[in-house]
Structures are given as structure tokens and as C-alpha cells.
Write an enzyme that holds these catalytic residues in place. Structure first.
Site, PDB file in Angstrom:
ATOM      1  N   HIS A 288      23.786  18.728  31.833  1.00 36.69           N
ATOM      2  CA  HIS A 288      23.671  19.893  32.705  1.00 36.69           C
ATOM      3  C   HIS A 288      25.007  20.300  33.309  1.00 36.69           C
ATOM      4  CE1 HIS A 288      19.403  19.969  32.224  1.00 36.69           C
ATOM      5  NE2 HIS A 288      19.255  18.747  32.714  1.00 36.69           N
ATOM      6  N   HIS A 366      54.749  61.372  46.915  1.00 35.45           N
ATOM      7  CA  HIS A 366      54.355  59.982  46.651  1.00 35.45           C
ATOM      8  C   HIS A 366      55.342  59.346  45.685  1.00 35.45           C
ATOM      9  CE1 HIS A 366      51.487  56.602  45.712  1.00 35.45           C
ATOM     10  NE2 HIS A 366      51.343  56.724  47.018  1.00 35.45           N
TER      11      HIS A 366
END
Length: 465
Positions: A288, A366
Site C-alpha cells: 500500500h 509597463h
């Protein structure tokens, strides 16, 4: 032709005991809607909390695959999930009134029978299958356990087990098609070694165990004290060890039943990936822990590939909507109209495009020396695509405005520069209700994901002038 998702037709209930608690458990399988997946519902707790069957919630793999979400547990989930995967069920709600499903006989047999009795039906949604294209592997260096997943025409699994004990030896099992699961794998029961059983009994675990739901391999001499413990635990007046090393008179269903059960566990644990798999699994000494670690790794790979699955479109073809048609729908105007074309539009998704040029108004301020498209404007452009989607649901879009309500999980992956062609794709997360659109949006440029966000917007009537 695409395959459709499936759920069960009717709800069905089973009862039994939990392997580790010994408590009586009632479990009910119920139909679930499309894209629901597998989920457990703890009906014995206030609010009936839901734990989705996801590798993200694995917290412990001692004696089973144990899930936890917000302090709520579901243990030993793998046998139930394996049955759901084997029958091609995509969506199901599993209600239980205890922390673990009933162990039944230690296999998936009773779950398969119950689900078949409930009936399986198609739903109005395509299934999602992860098609393995490259070899994916994980190895636990400490234990030597290894899982390899490779391309294949269908979901196939091979398991090889070797516990270093003479009583069990080396075994392997193969499943070439899920269609064979019921006949070849479902009946394989869980097993334990005597030394493990002693530890479990000493720690007051495995209360629901009996000799009909767990094969016990006797890998050491049994002392008189241990034999007394076993008699008491299993409520037996006498116990014996068969010549094949199995405790008591339980008869193996196959000589390699242990390997077959490990294969069953692999299917149940990999169900936690959350999608169907087309590929061949080779698991050497699976358990598992390694199964669920691999499931987590595969889940991350699938999520990343899905994010980076850049859509391709022929931009030389006439668009579904050009700039003039977009302005007939959206209230935005230059310089704040940030999409140039709509390429695709359905009731559930939209694909739009923007050519980013050096002449953009925002490049003036920008970083003019090294222009980069502001991230907020990328999000706004995605939202405008979503606006087209939601406004397409009303007959008079020119009389409506769109407003942002929320944005979550916004991520900027790459810079967007002059000369880039941006492709935006927005898909509904839930149906549009009351003019509210909840969508997952992605932006791509140069073959890469550049921005993603979960957005919510609402349309409202324009105020009267």
C-alpha cells in the site's frame, strides 16, 4: 467514438464487520452525478462529511490504505475501490456508518456482486482516460518495491511478490483486461503472516478477523501461548497448520492467491489517481505504501500534463467571431477590449485569441524598455472570453454587462511579450445559474501555459440611461 461515464442504477446496501475494529458496518452504494468520481460519506458523523477517494488524502498505509480529510477517516478503502474500477464505474457515492468498509470475506467478490445487482448505466458525459505515452516508474530503495507504468492498448497489471519466506515463496499474477477481474482476481482474499498477526493481536487490532476473511501464512513455529491467543481471537476450539503452511482448514482458491490479492490492491490503490488509466502496470513487491506514493506521483504528472496540454488551432481559418462580432456581444472597447477572435464556443467552453503587438497601450508604461504584458490584463482577457461564454446564454447580450465576482488560484507561468499570440480557453466548472459563470481558464503562448485562474463572473442588465 468516445466512451461515456458510468454510475449505478440503484442504491444497494451491504453489512458486515470492520477488519480492524470488529464493529458492525453498514455500507450503501449510491448513484452519483457525472464528474463526481469515487467518494466515501461518513453517515455516522455530524454533517455526513465526504472524503473523496484521492491519493491526496492518504495518511497511513499500515494494514490497508487509509484516507483522512479534515480529521475524518476512512480505512481499508482498496477492496471497494478495486471493484468499482473493475466494473468501469466512474461515479459513485459510498455511504458508511463506521471508519472502514466491511471486510466481508477479505476479497472484492461481494462488492462486485452487489454493484452488478445494483445495475450499471451510462451517463451523459465522456470519460477521461489518461493514456500513458512514456514509462513512469517509482522505486522504494529501502524495500526494493517498484512500480512501472508503460504504454499499452488497455489497462493491464502484473504483480510479482517475494516476502523472503519459504511458506509463500515467489509468486506472480497478471490481469490482461479488467473484463477478467471478476473471474480471475475478485475472489482473491487478503492475507497475513503469523508474525504480523501476533503483533496485531497484541495491539488489539484485527478484531473483525476470522479464518474466513484472511489467509494466514505460518512463517514461524507457533508457541502454545500464541495458539491460545489465536483460538480466542478466531473463536475456535482448535486450530491446525495445513501442509501448505496455511493456518486451519482454509483452502486456497488459487496457488498464487497472494499475488492475485496484491494485484487487486494495486487496482484499488491506483483508483486514487482519480482517472481511468490506459497503460500496463508492472508492480514488483507491491504494497500500500509504494502503491499510494506512485498514485500521488502519477496524479501530479497527469495534473501537470493537463495544465500544459496546449490546444492547437488553425489560426488561418475564419474565426467563429471576429472583432466586430465580439463588440456586438461584449461591452468592452479598445484599448480595454483584450480579445481579437473567438475560435470555439459551446454551452460549456470558449476559446479566444489575442495578438499581442508592440502597439499595445499598456506597453507605453509597463517596462517600455523591456515590455511585458501585465498579468492582471492576462486575467482580464481570460475573463472577457468567459464573458462571451456567459453572454451567449441570453438572447440580447448587448443589454448586459459582465462583472468580476471572484478569482482563485491565479498563477503566472511565463512572460507574455510583444509578438506573442495568446490562446485563451475557459471551461465551466459548474452550470451557469442566475447569470453566474464559474470557470477554469488557461492562457497559452508559444506552446506553453502562461497563465491560469479559476474565475467567477456575473452578468447583469445595463442600467437604464
Amino acid at each position: 467514438m468516445s466512451q461515456k461515464q458510468k454510475t449505478i442504477k440503484n442504491e444497494i446496501t451491504l453489512s458486515g464487520v470492520g477488519l480492524h475494529t470488529g464493529n458492525k458496518v453498514t455500507m450503501t452504494f449510491k448513484p452519483a452525478p457525472v464528474n463526481h468520481g469515487y467518494a466515501f460519506v461518513r453517515v455516522d458523523l455530524e454533517g455526513e462529511p465526504v472524503i473523496e477517494a484521492s491519493a491526496d488524502y492518504v495518511v497511513n498505509t499500515q494494514r490497508g490504505t487509509n484516507l483522512e480529510k479534515r480529521g475524518v477517516h476512512v480505512n481499508t478503502s482498496e477492496h471497494v475501490l478495486a471493484a468499482c474500477v473493475a466494473l468501469g464505474i466512474d461515479n459513485i457515492s459510498i455511504e458508511i456508518n463506521a471508519p472502514e468498509p466491511p471486510i466481508m470475506d477479505g476479497s472484492s467478490k461481494h462488492f462486485i456482486e452487489a454493484l452488478e445487482k445494483a445495475g450499471i448505466e451510462e451517463q451523459d458525459a465522456d470519460i477521461e482516460v489518461y493514456v500513458v505515452k512514456d514509462v513512469i516508474s517509482y522505486k522504494d530503495e529501502e524495500s526494493g518495491s517498484e512500480i512501472i507504468l508503460m504504454p499499452s492498448d488497455e489497462y493491464q497489471i502484473t504483480t510479482m511478490v517475494d516476502f523472503g519466506t519459504k511458506v509463500l515463496g515467489t509468486q506472480n499474477a497478471t490481469l490482461n483486461s479488467l473484463a477478467d477481474f471478476k473471474e480471475e482476481i475478485a475472489d482473491a482474499r487478503t492475507f497475513s503472516f503469523l508474525h504480523e498477526l501476533e503483533m496485531l493481536l497484541d495491539n488489539n487490532l484485527i478484531k473483525g478477523g476470522d479464518l474466513n476473511n484472511a489467509i494466514v501464512y505460518v512463517d514461524k513455529e507457533i508457541s502454545e501461548a500464541t495458539m491460545d491467543k489465536l483460538k480466542k481471537a478466531f473463536n475456535k476450539e482448535s486450530l491446525t497448520v495445513k501442509p501448505n503452511g496455511i493456518l486451519d482448514n482454509l483452502t486456497l482458491r488459487w496457488a498464487n492467491e497472494a499475488a492475485r490479492h496484491k494485484l487487486l490492491d494495486v487496482i484499488g490503490d491506483l483508483a486514487l489517481v482519480g482517472t481511468r488509466i490506459q497503460g500496463k502496470v508492472i508492480a514488483n513487491k507491491p504494497g500500500h505504501l509504494v502503491n499510494t506514493v506512485f498514485a500521488k506521483k502519477l496524479r501530479k504528472i497527469i495534473k501537470k500534463e493537463k495544465r500544459n496540454n496546449v490546444p492547437t488551432y488553425d489560426l488561418n481559418q475564419p474565426p467563429l467571431m471576429d472583432i466586430h462580432q465580439i463588440m456586438d456581444v461584449l461591452p468592452h472597447r479598445p484599448p480595454f477590449l483584450l480579445i481579437d477572435r473567438i475560435i470555439e464556443l459551446s454551452d460549456k467552453h470558449v476559446v479566444g485569441m489575442k495578438n499581442v503587438t508592440m502597439n499595445e497601450n499598456f506597453f507605453v508604461g509597463h517596462f517600455p524598455g523591456a515590455p511585458v504584458m501585465p498579468g492582471v490584463l492576462q486575467v482580464e482577457a481570460m475573463a472577457q472570453c468567459g464573458g462571451v461564454l456567459v453572454l451567449s446564454t441570453v438572447p440580447d447580450p448587448e443589454n448586459y454587462l459582465t462583472y468580476f465576482m471572484k478569482m482563485d488560484n491565479v498563477k503566472f507561468k511565463q512572460k507574455v511579450l510583444p509578438g506573442d499570440t495568446l490562446i485563451f480557453k475557459a471551461e465551466l466548472i459548474s452550470p451557469i445559474r442566475r447569470g453566474i459563470c464559474h470557470m477554469q481558464s488557461y492562457g497559452y503562448a508559444n506552446g506553453k501555459l502562461v497563465v491560469e485562474a479559476e474565475l467567477m463572473a456575473q452578468i447583469a442588465k445595463k442600467p437604464k440611461e
